[in-house]
Design a protein around this motif. Sequence first.
Motif, PDB file in Angstrom:
ATOM      1  N   GLN A 137       0.850  -1.185   0.000  1.00  0.00           N
ATOM      2  CA  GLN A 137       0.000   0.000   0.000  1.00  0.00           C
ATOM      3  C   GLN A 137       0.882   1.230   0.000  1.00  0.00           C
ATOM      4  O   GLN A 137       1.975   1.227   0.599  1.00  0.00           O
ATOM      5  N   GLN A 139       0.918   5.676   0.316  1.00  0.00           N
ATOM      6  CA  GLN A 139       0.197   6.848   0.779  1.00  0.00           C
ATOM      7  C   GLN A 139       1.039   8.091   0.563  1.00  0.00           C
ATOM      8  O   GLN A 139       2.136   8.193   1.101  1.00  0.00           O
ATOM      9  N   TYR A 194       0.338  11.300  -7.701  1.00  0.00           N
ATOM     10  CA  TYR A 194       0.219   9.932  -7.228  1.00  0.00           C
ATOM     11  C   TYR A 194       1.600   9.289  -7.113  1.00  0.00           C
ATOM     12  O   TYR A 194       2.487   9.568  -7.929  1.00  0.00           O
ATOM     13  N   TRP A 241      -1.308   1.741  -6.719  1.00  0.00           N
ATOM     14  CA  TRP A 241      -1.310   3.205  -6.661  1.00  0.00           C
ATOM     15  C   TRP A 241      -1.703   3.697  -5.278  1.00  0.00           C
ATOM     16  O   TRP A 241      -2.508   3.051  -4.586  1.00  0.00           O
ATOM     17  N   GLY A 242      -1.167   4.858  -4.899  1.00  0.00           N
ATOM     18  CA  GLY A 242      -1.697   5.576  -3.764  1.00  0.00           C
ATOM     19  C   GLY A 242      -2.993   6.266  -4.161  1.00  0.00           C
ATOM     20  O   GLY A 242      -3.381   6.246  -5.330  1.00  0.00           O
ATOM     21  N   GLN A 243      -3.637   6.896  -3.204  1.00  0.00           N
ATOM     22  CA  GLN A 243      -4.925   7.537  -3.491  1.00  0.00           C
ATOM     23  C   GLN A 243      -4.771   8.887  -4.178  1.00  0.00           C
ATOM     24  O   GLN A 243      -5.730   9.396  -4.766  1.00  0.00           O
ATOM     25  N   THR A 301      -2.826  12.995  -4.114  1.00  0.00           N
ATOM     26  CA  THR A 301      -2.957  14.206  -3.313  1.00  0.00           C
ATOM     27  C   THR A 301      -2.925  15.417  -4.249  1.00  0.00           C
ATOM     28  O   THR A 301      -2.083  15.488  -5.148  1.00  0.00           O
TER      29      THR A 301
END
Length: 123
Positions: free
Chosen positions: A3, A5, A96, A113-115, A117
Amino acid sequence: QVQLQESGPGLVKPSQTLSLTCTVSGGSITTNYYYWSWIRQPPGKGLEWIGYIAYSGSTYYSPSLKSRTSISRDTSKNQFTLQLSSVTPEDTAVYYCATARTIATMARYLEVWGQGTLVTVSS
């Protein structure tokens, strides 16, 4: 399960340096054959691959952004960081971090992938 972030300032002034960090969990950024990328998507536009740092620590950047881009890592924190210098409003985008188990210089080949920003460049 890996994961990612993203974290960092949501607002940067023109001419300053944008700095974002990606924190990885569920796996090590030094694991063989993993490549850790940054990608961005400006409002209303497509995805743009920025660059990667490999499991070995080597880096490769998009030619269009190479002169302003630096990607580094902190293996003790399992993080990698993007720095983009001399930003303008055209650098406003959702940024990302992502990874793939092979060299990937296009967004569609990235596997996790991250979410994302949002970073806005404005005075």
